[in-house]
Design a protein around this motif. Structure first.
Motif, PDB file in Angstrom:
ATOM      1  N   LYS A  18     -10.275 -10.568  30.338  1.00 28.84           N
ATOM      2  CA  LYS A  18      -9.455 -10.291  31.508  1.00 28.84           C
ATOM      3  C   LYS A  18      -7.968 -10.391  31.151  1.00 28.84           C
ATOM      4  CE  LYS A  18     -11.074 -10.998  35.961  1.00 28.84           C
ATOM      5  NZ  LYS A  18     -11.718 -11.852  36.950  1.00 28.84           N
ATOM      6  N   LEU A  19      -7.673 -11.385  30.348  1.00 28.45           N
ATOM      7  CA  LEU A  19      -6.289 -11.573  29.914  1.00 28.45           C
ATOM      8  C   LEU A  19      -5.815 -10.350  29.127  1.00 28.45           C
ATOM      9  CD1 LEU A  19      -4.074 -13.818  29.800  1.00 28.45           C
ATOM     10  CD2 LEU A  19      -5.015 -14.460  27.585  1.00 28.45           C
ATOM     11  N   MET A  20      -6.679  -9.881  28.248  1.00 29.13           N
ATOM     12  CA  MET A  20      -6.316  -8.724  27.438  1.00 29.13           C
ATOM     13  C   MET A  20      -6.202  -7.462  28.288  1.00 29.13           C
ATOM     14  SD  MET A  20      -5.777 -10.025  24.630  1.00 29.13           S
ATOM     15  CE  MET A  20      -5.103  -8.431  24.253  1.00 29.13           C
ATOM     16  N   ILE A  21      -7.115  -7.333  29.246  1.00 26.61           N
ATOM     17  CA  ILE A  21      -7.085  -6.147  30.101  1.00 26.61           C
ATOM     18  C   ILE A  21      -5.781  -6.114  30.905  1.00 26.61           C
ATOM     19  CG2 ILE A  21      -8.213  -5.004  32.074  1.00 26.61           C
ATOM     20  CD1 ILE A  21      -9.825  -4.744  29.542  1.00 26.61           C
ATOM     21  N   LYS A  22      -5.347  -7.300  31.347  1.00 22.43           N
ATOM     22  CA  LYS A  22      -4.093  -7.365  32.111  1.00 22.43           C
ATOM     23  C   LYS A  22      -2.930  -6.876  31.231  1.00 22.43           C
ATOM     24  CE  LYS A  22      -0.849  -8.723  34.998  1.00 22.43           C
ATOM     25  NZ  LYS A  22      -0.206  -7.587  35.656  1.00 22.43           N
ATOM     26  N   ALA A  23      -2.940  -7.338  29.979  1.00 24.24           N
ATOM     27  CA  ALA A  23      -1.869  -6.912  29.077  1.00 24.24           C
ATOM     28  C   ALA A  23      -1.947  -5.412  28.816  1.00 24.24           C
ATOM     29  CB  ALA A  23      -1.965  -7.689  27.764  1.00 24.24           C
ATOM     30  N   THR A  24      -3.181  -4.939  28.632  1.00 20.25           N
ATOM     31  CA  THR A  24      -3.370  -3.506  28.377  1.00 20.25           C
ATOM     32  C   THR A  24      -2.904  -2.688  29.580  1.00 20.25           C
ATOM     33  OG1 THR A  24      -5.362  -4.217  27.242  1.00 20.25           O
ATOM     34  CG2 THR A  24      -5.055  -1.870  27.467  1.00 20.25           C
ATOM     35  N   ALA A  25      -3.238  -3.181  30.769  1.00 16.06           N
ATOM     36  CA  ALA A  25      -2.845  -2.483  31.992  1.00 16.06           C
ATOM     37  C   ALA A  25      -1.326  -2.408  32.097  1.00 16.06           C
ATOM     38  CB  ALA A  25      -3.441  -3.203  33.211  1.00 16.06           C
ATOM     39  N   ASP A  26      -0.656  -3.520  31.806  1.00 18.81           N
ATOM     40  CA  ASP A  26       0.809  -3.543  31.878  1.00 18.81           C
ATOM     41  C   ASP A  26       1.417  -2.566  30.881  1.00 18.81           C
ATOM     42  OD1 ASP A  26       0.708  -5.393  33.836  1.00 18.81           O
ATOM     43  OD2 ASP A  26       1.294  -7.114  32.608  1.00 18.81           O
ATOM     44  N   ILE A  27       0.866  -2.552  29.680  1.00 17.37           N
ATOM     45  CA  ILE A  27       1.398  -1.653  28.653  1.00 17.37           C
ATOM     46  C   ILE A  27       1.200  -0.203  29.075  1.00 17.37           C
ATOM     47  CG2 ILE A  27       0.877  -0.794  26.328  1.00 17.37           C
ATOM     48  CD1 ILE A  27       0.771  -3.703  25.472  1.00 17.37           C
ATOM     49  N   ASP A  28       0.046   0.056  29.633  1.00 14.41           N
ATOM     50  CA  ASP A  28      -0.275   1.388  30.101  1.00 14.41           C
ATOM     51  C   ASP A  28       0.766   1.850  31.136  1.00 14.41           C
ATOM     52  OD1 ASP A  28      -2.865   3.087  29.733  1.00 14.41           O
ATOM     53  OD2 ASP A  28      -2.318   3.326  31.860  1.00 14.41           O
ATOM     54  N   ARG A  29       1.158   0.952  32.020  1.00 18.51           N
ATOM     55  CA  ARG A  29       2.115   1.306  33.066  1.00 18.51           C
ATOM     56  C   ARG A  29       3.538   1.370  32.530  1.00 18.51           C
ATOM     57  NH1 ARG A  29      -0.744  -3.241  36.365  1.00 18.51           N
ATOM     58  NH2 ARG A  29      -2.595  -2.090  37.028  1.00 18.51           N
ATOM     59  N   LEU A  30       3.849   0.440  31.622  1.00 20.37           N
ATOM     60  CA  LEU A  30       5.228   0.359  31.134  1.00 20.37           C
ATOM     61  C   LEU A  30       5.570   1.459  30.143  1.00 20.37           C
ATOM     62  CD1 LEU A  30       5.507  -3.493  30.659  1.00 20.37           C
ATOM     63  CD2 LEU A  30       6.885  -2.116  32.219  1.00 20.37           C
ATOM     64  N   PHE A  31       4.591   1.803  29.331  1.00 22.36           N
ATOM     65  CA  PHE A  31       4.911   2.728  28.234  1.00 22.36           C
ATOM     66  C   PHE A  31       4.113   4.019  28.288  1.00 22.36           C
ATOM     67  CE2 PHE A  31       5.517  -1.663  26.814  1.00 22.36           C
ATOM     68  CZ  PHE A  31       6.885  -1.651  26.665  1.00 22.36           C
ATOM     69  N   GLY A  32       3.447   4.225  29.407  1.00 22.11           N
ATOM     70  CA  GLY A  32       2.676   5.451  29.526  1.00 22.11           C
ATOM     71  C   GLY A  32       1.236   5.225  29.116  1.00 22.11           C
ATOM     72  N   PRO A  33       0.351   6.128  29.526  1.00 21.15           N
ATOM     73  CA  PRO A  33      -1.082   5.954  29.266  1.00 21.15           C
ATOM     74  C   PRO A  33      -1.361   5.748  27.776  1.00 21.15           C
ATOM     75  CG  PRO A  33      -0.712   7.793  30.740  1.00 21.15           C
ATOM     76  CD  PRO A  33       0.637   7.355  30.253  1.00 21.15           C
ATOM     77  N   HIS A  34      -2.143   4.725  27.504  1.00 22.43           N
ATOM     78  CA  HIS A  34      -2.430   4.427  26.104  1.00 22.43           C
ATOM     79  C   HIS A  34      -3.797   3.792  25.999  1.00 22.43           C
ATOM     80  CE1 HIS A  34      -2.110   2.973  22.039  1.00 22.43           C
ATOM     81  NE2 HIS A  34      -2.356   1.743  22.447  1.00 22.43           N
ATOM     82  N   GLN A  35      -4.589   4.266  25.065  1.00 19.98           N
ATOM     83  CA  GLN A  35      -5.840   3.606  24.708  1.00 19.98           C
ATOM     84  C   GLN A  35      -5.854   3.459  23.202  1.00 19.98           C
ATOM     85  OE1 GLN A  35      -8.841   5.921  27.274  1.00 19.98           O
ATOM     86  NE2 GLN A  35      -9.772   3.909  27.014  1.00 19.98           N
ATOM     87  N   ALA A  36      -5.936   2.224  22.749  1.00 25.38           N
ATOM     88  CA  ALA A  36      -5.799   1.972  21.305  1.00 25.38           C
ATOM     89  C   ALA A  36      -7.027   2.459  20.538  1.00 25.38           C
ATOM     90  CB  ALA A  36      -5.586   0.488  21.067  1.00 25.38           C
ATOM     91  N   GLY A  37      -6.786   2.898  19.331  1.00 23.91           N
ATOM     92  CA  GLY A  37      -7.880   3.202  18.419  1.00 23.91           C
ATOM     93  C   GLY A  37      -8.538   4.546  18.607  1.00 23.91           C
ATOM     94  N   LEU A  38      -7.932   5.429  19.389  1.00 29.17           N
ATOM     95  CA  LEU A  38      -8.556   6.739  19.548  1.00 29.17           C
ATOM     96  C   LEU A  38      -8.275   7.633  18.345  1.00 29.17           C
ATOM     97  CD1 LEU A  38      -8.122   7.487  23.367  1.00 29.17           C
ATOM     98  CD2 LEU A  38      -9.967   6.305  22.156  1.00 29.17           C
ATOM     99  N   GLN A  39      -7.129   7.371  17.675  1.00 27.41           N
ATOM    100  CA  GLN A  39      -6.833   8.068  16.420  1.00 27.41           C
ATOM    101  C   GLN A  39      -6.430   7.053  15.356  1.00 27.41           C
ATOM    102  OE1 GLN A  39      -4.358   9.674  18.951  1.00 27.41           O
ATOM    103  NE2 GLN A  39      -6.096  10.887  19.654  1.00 27.41           N
TER     104      GLN A  39
END
Lengths: 347, 272, 343
Positions: free
Chosen positions: C298-319
């Motif tokens: 949950k902690l990581m998801i929160k960070a991921t969500a914030d990054i997604d909003r702050l820096f644009g859509p991002h999912q790590a490890g797709l490339q």
């Protein structure tokens, strides 16, 4: 006082409550769906918590805390002042300890006691505590205490032992401390013959439920001269080097000494450490005699099943099954023992 | 109540710079009373805000003050090297078994040291020279990387050679323009000198790799493993056989060592 | 799933037989139904030991770090530079991409034997599923006739349970059950990918809490942490050669002590969160391994969500050639225009 007494569940709760007025009671408590020994136990949930399996963490931290201050220091210019930490004098009662964990405390007594250097921090806590054990009514699938000469109803070093027979528990004081506890805080009556028999049946039923066996007999001899053996590579391949097996193990006792510093003063404290951690034996210059997980797992297993028998005369394992239940990659101590003895795990 | 993890304080009374990265510290206990110890035993020295580590005592118990020779290797020893005389440090001990004094009594003694490994040997050498009548001939073979890395130069070139029935041979891995002594590693140097094993006990300390080759050389020269004594080093934290770091099999270096005969080590796992 | 397992075994055996790889990393059954262990096979004759147990925790890609750094027990000759084959689900393939991007692993050092993940069974959910009937589980297997069904053995006979009903939370939110990269893909149905907007659902509630309430929430959880490092050690993003939490680096201070205090424990989790936030592949292995049930994912998801909003859509490890958002600076980042809600 005759040796077998009977207490209702309410009487047990009130014994704990009365003791709480003079000291701390740690009892099984359900936290986040797990059992933990806590001073914030709930009277209304105690019986339910006791019916669950064993606690995730053993009660060893009550005697050997994960972190404890050793001394304070102050350096001013060139002067250094050192002052030993205040002794922990609080009396406490640990209630609901399973026999396997009681046995582990017996082992820690040997490690932290004599003959070489008795650890006064540990000893003080032991002296100030009462150990109240509870027959393990419903052993977990992962329990194999019987193979280690232990059992769900046996606790030789307990101060007082309880066996739940439904409405209450048959109570057996086993030491002067236990007798004193009953006298000072308990209301109870002598157990009826039928109740004593019921308690024996509870223990017997629990014993029958423990089907898991570890081929531990003679494994110390089997491990002689096996320092370089393919088995270490095999059992360590999946290890991720975390500290779960050691931190959840009731007999693991490795520790570190570290300092917390603010300005010119600070505290030197002792804290748990794990031989599974990559930095455990790394020296100041960077070299490390146990550089990979192979050497680290080897040391842990040999420590438990060869070095401890050699040094103390017993295996460093109680069969509590926590490592078996919680290792994130399911490294299986029984499978290791089978391999070490050269028998197939199903035998 | 003895709180054995709690150090006493001791004041540094003198610092001698032995080499560019080794200094010898004299200490005096603040209580006025130093603990008594045997040659080869160790103590935990601490600067509590940085840490604590085990060091062998390099002085002989027959001498005062107590001395430690410390090589700069990590953050703690680096801080030690920045201290001056007059500073306090923490000290607890003594730890370990020390050298087998009964075993070496009346024997000829061959000391083989390398680098900072001469520190624990020096404690025993000075002890033996103090009790001169209890020991036979003393032969000290010592080597370091370079002339400037030789520790205890006064002992090596003045004090010890002046004693009766003492021979000192010093080599360096690589010489410099002022060095006119032998050049080469300790093990071949030892083989060249070829001291006779008869009636002799060899006591060696140095970097692990040197010890390994010295023992091989001693094997070739006919020394028996029961007559080879060495002292080991491993990371230690508690000093009292509990913290679980320094074990070799079921033996703890801090408790059952650091001094072992090769005979004993042969029976222990090579976990160092 | 049984056919998938058969195919994976066959392919593994072939790779070993052809000498294309020196080892295959897959799974085997544990002693109990709720266990699944990473398993290493280097002999083509032993591929039968490999399987895909319903409860296959962790993330196998992490072992590539150990292989790369000489930490993995390995009988290979020094000159043997053959690849290691990895049974690869979506999360493992994304982890491999991350490891390549982080410079830990070279693509040709690994052979990705891909399959569409059926999801990992949450044993507690499974137990609860049958608890109402008072039934104890004796064994769990994948059904022969339906890839998405589990056969549960109980004292009262066999029960059929749809796998999706008892999957781990992380798998229910998984957007990539199919490997994003592999050398060979084994055919199979697997689990349907979750919609991308499901990724952050779990933290929505948490984000409604006031600062103090959130502090309390996390403090209570962090306080239960036992500092075992399992979350770090299983995490494929935690691949530093020297971790800041390991002590006694030569000439380095101890950045964080081993003390079991709330401040040290909180620092451990927060530092780790920030450090891996933009490289987290959302595999949730951290939470699966936690012995005291901390909501680490949950902690990581929160960070991921914030990054997604702050820096644009991002999912790590797709490339494999991606640069994570916290390692780049872009004037177009939403945060610059104060549109981010990542508080």
């Amino acid at each position: 006082m005759a040796e077998m007494q009977f207490m209702t569940h309410d009487q047990i709760v009130s014994l704990l409550q009365r003791f709480s007025e003079e000291g701390t009671v740690y009892a099984p408590t359900i936290v986040e769906d797990q059992v933990d020994f806590s001073s914030r136990w709930e009277a209304g949930e105690l019986v339910q918590a006791l019916k669950r399996g064993n606690s995730t963490l053993p009660p060893k931290d009550l005697f050997f805390p994960q972190t404890e201050s050793i001394f304070r220091f102050k350096s001013k210019d060139r002067d250094l002042q050192i002052e030993p930490a205040d002794p922990e004098e609080q009396k406490f009662l640990v209630f609901g300890v399973r026999p396997c964990d009681a046995r582990s405390i017996n082992m820690l007594d040997e490690v932290f006691g004599g003959p070489d250097f008795e650890e006064t921090y540990y000893k003080r806590r032991r002296d100030n505590s009462v150990l109240a054990t509870w027959t393990c009514v419903e052993p977990d699938q992962t329990c194999f205490c019987a193979s280690l000469g232990c059992g769900p109803g046996e606790a030789d070093n307990a101060d007082i032992h309880f066996t739940d027979v439904g409405e209450g528990a048959v109570v057996q004081p086993k030491s002067e401390k236990g007798r004193q506890l009953l006298q000072d805080f308990g209301s109870f009556r002598e157990a009826e013959v039928e109740e004593v028999k019921a308690a024996q049946r509870v223990v017997q039923k629990a014993e029958e439920q423990i089907s898991l066996q570890a081929p531990v007999e003679g494994v110390d001899d089997a491990l002689t001269d096996r320092f370089e053996d393919p088995v270490w590579g095999e059992v360590s391949a999946s290890c991720i080097g975390c500290g779960i097996c050691t931190y959840l193990c009731p007999t693991c006792h490795c520790y570190d000494l570290q300092s917390e510093v603010w300005g010119g003063e600070g505290v030197r404290y002792r804290c748990w450490d794990s031989c599974m951690f990559s930095d455990f034996t790394r020296m100041a210059g960077g070299e490390n005699p146990r550089p990979t997980k192979r050497e680290r797992i080897r040391n842990r297993y040999l420590h438990k099943f060869s070095y401890m028998p050699d040094r103390y005369g017993f295996y460093g394992c109680t069969g509590c099954g926590r490592c078996l239940a919680h290792c994130p990659v399911n490294i299986d101590v029984i499978e290791f023992l089978s391999r070490a003895k050269g028998v197939s795990p199903s035998e | 109540m003895s709180e054995h993890l709690v150090p006493q304080t001791a004041r540094i009374t003198d610092i001698v710079k032995e080499t560019p990265d080794v200094k010898t510290y004299s200490v005096q206990f603040s209580s006025g009373e130093a603990f008594s110890y045997l040659p080869g035993q160790c103590a935990m020295l601490s600067l509590p805000e940085v840490g604590e580590a085990m060091f062998s005592i390099s002085s002989s118990p027959t001498d005062s003050p107590m001395e430690f020779s410390i090589k700069e290797a990590g953050s703690l020893t680096e801080k030690f090297h920045r201290l001056e005389a007059g500073w306090d440090v923490g000290i607890r001990g003594p730890y370990g078994n020390g050298f087998p004094l009964d075993m070496i009594r009346d024997k000829d003694l061959l000391f083989i040291g390398g680098g900072i490994g001469l520190a624990p040997l020096r404690s025993l050498i000075n002890y033996c020279l103090h009790h001169r009548e209890m020991h036979g001939d003393v032969h000290i073979i010592y080597g370091a990387r370079s002339p400037q890395d030789l520790v205890f130069k006064r002992d090596l070139f003045e004090n010890w050679p002046e004693c009766e029935r003492v021979r000192v041979d010093v080599t360096v891995d690589a010489g410099d323009e002022d060095w006119d002594g032998p050049v080469g590693f300790v093990p071949p140097f030892l083989e060249e000198l070829d001291p006779d094993p008869k009636g002799k006990v060899a006591i060696t300390c140095g970097p692990p790799i040197m010890i390994k080759f010295v023992v091989q050389s001693l094997d070739k020269m006919g020394y028996e493993h029961k007559d080879i004594v060495t002292t080991l080093e491993k990371k230690m934290k508690c000093g009292v056989g509990k913290c679980g770091r320094c074990n070799l099999g079921s033996k703890y270096i801090c408790l059952d060592g650091p001094v072992f005969t090769m005979d004993q080590l042969d029976k222990l796992p090579e976990d160092y | 799933m049984n056919k998938v397992i058969e195919d994976l075994r066959r392919a593994s055996g072939q790779l070993l037989q052809d000498g294309k790889v020196h080892q295959v990393v897959g799974w085997r059954r544990g002693r109990f139904f709720w266990q699944g262990s990473p398993h290493f096979v280097s002999d083509a004759g032993a591929v039968e030991e490999l399987t895909y147990p319903p409860c296959a925790g962790g993330n196998l890609a992490k072992y590539l770090v150990d292989f790369a750094r000489g930490q993995q027990p390995d009988d290979r000759q020094e000159e043997d530079s053959r690849a290691v084959a990895l049974w690869t689900r979506g999360c493992e393939s994304r982890a491999v991409n991350r490891l390549i991007a982080d410079g830990v692993v070279q693509r040709d050092e690994v052979y990705l034997l891909g399959y569409t993940c059926p999801g990992v069974v949450d044993s507690e959910k499974l137990v609860r599923w049958l608890d109402g009937d008072g039934l104890q589980i004796e064994d769990v297997n994948w059904a022969e006739d339906d890839e998405r069904v589990l056969l549960v053995e109980t004292a009262d006979g066999q029960r059929r349970i749809p796998a999706d009903e008892v999957l781990q939370e992380r798998c229910l939110r998984c957007t990539h059950p199919v490997p994003v990269d592999c050398d060979q893909l084994v055919d199979g149905e697997g689990k349907q990918p979750a919609p991308e907007d499901a990724r952050f659902e779990e933290v929505a509630e948490l984000e409604q809490l006031q600062g103090e309430e959130r502090y309390e929430f996390w403090s209570e959880h962090f306080d239960r942490c036992i500092r075992c490092n399992a979350c770090r050690n299983v995490c494929p993003a935690c691949n530093c050669v020297e971790c800041i939490f390991d002590s006694e680096l030569p000439q380095q201070p101890d950045w964080l002590g081993k003390a079991s205090s709330l401040s040290e424990k909180s620092q451990f989790h927060l530092i780790r969160m920030i450090h891996v936030a933009d490289r987290c592949i959302e595999c949730g292995a951290c939470e699966v391994v936690c012995p005291v049930n901390l909501p680490v994912r949950k902690l990581m998801i929160k960070a991921t969500a914030d990054i997604d909003r702050l820096f644009g859509p991002h999912q790590a490890g797709l490339q494999a050639d991606e640069t994570p958002p916290l390692q780049t600076y872009d004037l177009q980042d939403p945060d610059v225009s104060h549109e981010g809600r990542g508080n």
